[in-house]
Each structure stands twice: as structure tokens, then as C-alpha cells.
Enzyme design. Structure first.
Site, short mmCIF file in Angstrom:
data_model
loop_
_atom_site.label_atom_id
_atom_site.label_comp_id
_atom_site.label_asym_id
_atom_site.label_seq_id
_atom_site.Cartn_x
_atom_site.Cartn_y
_atom_site.Cartn_z
N GLY A 124 123.85 -24.79 55.99
CA GLY A 124 123.94 -25.91 56.93
C GLY A 124 125.29 -25.93 57.62
O GLY A 124 126.20 -25.18 57.29
N ILE B 42 128.63 -25.67 59.61
CA ILE B 42 129.40 -24.56 60.17
C ILE B 42 128.88 -23.22 59.67
O ILE B 42 128.75 -22.27 60.44
CB ILE B 42 130.89 -24.73 59.83
CG1 ILE B 42 131.47 -25.95 60.54
CG2 ILE B 42 131.68 -23.48 60.23
CD1 ILE B 42 132.87 -26.33 60.09
N ARG C 142 123.76 -22.21 46.96
CA ARG C 142 123.06 -22.38 45.68
C ARG C 142 121.56 -22.58 45.89
O ARG C 142 120.75 -22.13 45.10
CB ARG C 142 123.65 -23.57 44.91
CG ARG C 142 123.06 -23.71 43.51
CD ARG C 142 123.75 -24.79 42.72
NE ARG C 142 123.20 -24.88 41.36
CZ ARG C 142 122.21 -25.67 41.01
NH1 ARG C 142 121.64 -26.45 41.92
NH2 ARG C 142 121.77 -25.70 39.77
N ASN D 193 133.55 -19.76 54.07
CA ASN D 193 133.29 -21.02 54.73
C ASN D 193 133.03 -22.17 53.76
O ASN D 193 133.34 -23.33 54.05
CB ASN D 193 132.09 -20.85 55.67
CG ASN D 193 131.52 -22.19 56.11
OD1 ASN D 193 132.09 -22.87 56.95
ND2 ASN D 193 130.38 -22.58 55.53
N TYR E 114 141.79 -33.12 48.17
CA TYR E 114 141.13 -32.20 49.10
C TYR E 114 142.16 -31.52 50.00
O TYR E 114 142.12 -30.30 50.20
CB TYR E 114 140.11 -32.98 49.93
CG TYR E 114 139.55 -32.23 51.11
CD1 TYR E 114 138.47 -31.36 50.96
CD2 TYR E 114 140.08 -32.40 52.39
CE1 TYR E 114 137.95 -30.68 52.04
CE2 TYR E 114 139.56 -31.72 53.48
CZ TYR E 114 138.50 -30.86 53.31
OH TYR E 114 138.00 -30.18 54.38
#
EC number: 1.1.1.270
Length: 330
Positions: free
Chosen positions: A91, A93, A113, A167, A236
């Protein structure tokens, strides 16, 4: 929103689901974003060696990369029929990048996954008559054995990797003062360790086949260059700063190894995917507002940046591309 600094890039939906690592962080319901005109963005920065550095929409006439012109498309000819690995390809990018590479005639192993969306995208690419091939592969990026198994399968079935697009990424709303250790580990495992393992294995794959013109591209974030005053994304940000350092360290090690394999970091600002809905999974209104306040980048804008990087001549080192919506506060 993060009003006084860049918002993190909207990671591909599959990588942002709570609990666990790798591509399990989103459900198969995350569908590919519809193509839309790209917003104007910053001109990519280019550094030279020695410097630091979903579906297919009917009626969409130009492939990703088409806006870059004839020279860019010609530059992609040398990659035709060669193999690219794209992580987090189910999904956002990752899917846009996988599609763009298939449009340019590459064999693309897209991993996640859960691979239902990748299988759907592969069928769409085939129906559209694109010259390349998308090969779905199920891989839990939080599990090193899964990653090593994937590279072994690519080696035995397709010779090896020529391009590695790291990515996959994820974020959890775990602050530094009260966040859960498990949330921190999930982010670190996917955003830092999985990226590093894939990089190492991709390089070894190139080296053992004497591939001297390969390319490793890390899809980073503007949060890898500045820290917004939003506590839930501070860890993050730390993982994305690590990606910035890892890419530069990789570039230096490749120079030391006297190879022409290149390394590039692409750092988008806010991209319209499912990222905010996974980060603010208990506050969908806040998530929706993230994308409504400004005209965001689209996944295809980032895919176009990937095509630009790969289409540059072999003697050009594209070190770091930072891209943001023109309306986003800097």
C-alpha cells in the site's frame, strides 16, 4: 498536525498497524491510493561523490516518471529486466514505487507480511500490459529469518537483487516519558534493524554477482532531519534520524569498498496514505484533519523521485532528496 515543523511522511499503510513489526502493521483493507496530479515540490538536491550528502486509474495517460521527460525514461533503460526489491509494497508509497518500476520494465519483488494487495496490484499491472513483472512475497520484516529466507529465495529463483528500496516503516504513539517498550521496539525493529538487514543482504547479493552499478534507496522522512513538537512521534523521529545517519554511513562504506553501487535517502514530508489513521487509531477525526489542512504529497510523487534517482547517470551520486508539500510549514 504538527504546526511548526515537518510532519512525518505517511508511511505505507501496511507498516503502521499496532503490535508487531514489519508489514503486519496494517490490514489488507488498506487499498492503493488513487492517482492524482502531483503538487509542486522542492527541487531535489544532488550530491556528488565525496560530499555528504491502487489501483490503476483508467484515463491516467502518463506513467510515473513521465513528467521527468525523455532523458529520465532513457536513463531507466539500463534497469529493464533487472530485479528490484521493494519493502512494504502492499500500500501507499511502496505500492506506488512497485507499480512505477514495473511500468519501467523491471522485475519487482514486493514484500509485506500480507500480500493480498500486492497480488491484486500484480494482476492490474499485467492487465495494463506493463513490460515488467511484480512478484509478491510474504515477509515479516520484524523477523530476521524471514528476511534472510526472502533473499535466499530471490537468489535461487531470480539470481539476486540489483536495486533495494527500503520503504517499510511504522510509527506508534509512544512518547519518550510514558511510551511502551514494546512500541519502541516495534519501531526500531522495522525502521532501523530491518532496513539495515535488507541493506546488508542486498549489498552481498550484488557483490557475489559482481554487480557494480546497483542502487540502495532508503525512503526516510522529514522527521529524519527535524523534530516536531509532537511528543507521540519523538521516538519515531529518532528512528528516522538513524536512517539519515545509516544512509550517509552506507555511502561512505561503499566508497571505501571502491564500488560504484550507490546509496540515496529520499525524505518526504506529509504524504496522503493511511499513516495518520494508524498513528491516531483512536481518533479518526484528528487523523482525517491531518490530510485536510494542506494539499499533501501523493505516493506517486515519491515514486517519481525514485525514478529520477534511478535514471541519473552512473557517475552521479544523488545523496539526499527532501520533498514537502508547498503549503507545509518548514
Amino acid at each position: 498536525m504538527w504546526p511548526s515543523a515537518e510532519v512525518p511522511r505517511a508511511e505505507p499503510g501496511p507498516e503502521a498497524r499496532p503490535h508487531g513489526g514489519g508489514s503486519r502493521h496494517c490490514s489488507d483493507a488498506c487499498k492503493l491510493s488513487a492517482l492524482a496530479p502531483a503538487v509542486t515540490r522542492e527541487r531535489p538536491s544532488v550530491s556528488h561523490p565525496g560530499q555528504s550528502s491502487a489501483g490503476i486509474v483508467p484515463g491516467w495517460l502518463n506513467e510515473v516518471g513521465g513528467r521527468l521527460g525523455t532523458m529520465a525514461r532513457a536513463g531507466m533503460e539500463r534497469w529493464r529486466d533487472r530485479l528490484a526489491l521493494v519493502t512494504g509494497a502492499s500500500g501507499g508509497i511502496g505500492a506506488a514505487v512497485a507499480r512505477a518500476l514495473v511500468q519501467q520494465g523491471l522485475k519487482v519483488v514486493g514484500c509485506a507480511r500480507t500480500v493480498g494487495n500486492i497480488e491484486e496490484l500484480a494482476a492490474e499491472c499485467k492487465s495494463a500490459g506493463y513490460p515488467g513483472t511484480l512478484i509478491p512475497y510474504r515477509c515479516d520484516l520484524s523477523n530476521e529469518e524471514d528476511i534472510l529466507s526472502m533473499f535466499s529465495a530471490v537468489r535461487s529463483q531470480h539470481s539476486g537483487v540489483d536495486i533495494c528500496i527500503n520503504n517499510a516503516g511504522m510509527a506508534r504513539p509512544d512518547t519518550l516519558l510514558s511510551g511502551s517498550t514494546s512500541g519502541w521496539k516495534d519501531m526500531f525493529n522495522v525502521n532501523v534493524l530491518a532496513l539495515s538487514i535488507c541493506t546488508r543482504e542486498a549489498y552481498q547479493s550484488m557483490k557475489e554477482r559482481n554487480v557494480d552499478d546497483g542502487h540502495i534507496i532508503n525512503i526516510n522522512s522529514m522527521c529524519g532531519h527535524r523534530v516536531p513538537p509532537e511528543s507521540m512521534i519523538h521516538f519515531y523521529c529518532a528512528t528516522k534520524y538513524a536512517v539519515t545517519a545509516l544512509t550517509e554511513g552506507l555511502r561512505q562504506e561503499l566508497l571505501e569498498a571502491q564500488t560504484h553501487i550507490r546509496a540515496t535517502c529520499i525524505s518526504p514530508g506529509l504524504v496522503e496514505t493511511q499513516f495518520a489513521f494508524k498513528l491516531h487509531d483512536k481518533d479518526p477525526e484528528r487523523a482525517a484533519a491531518t490530510y485536510e489542512d494542506i494539499k499533501c504529497l501523493k505516493p506517486e510523487d515519491v515514486a517519481e523521485a525514485v525514478i529520477y534517482v534511478l535514471s541519473t547517470p552512473p557517475h552521479v551520486q544523488v545523496g539526499d532528496i527532501q520533498m514537502r508539500p508547498t503549503e507545509q510549514v518548514t
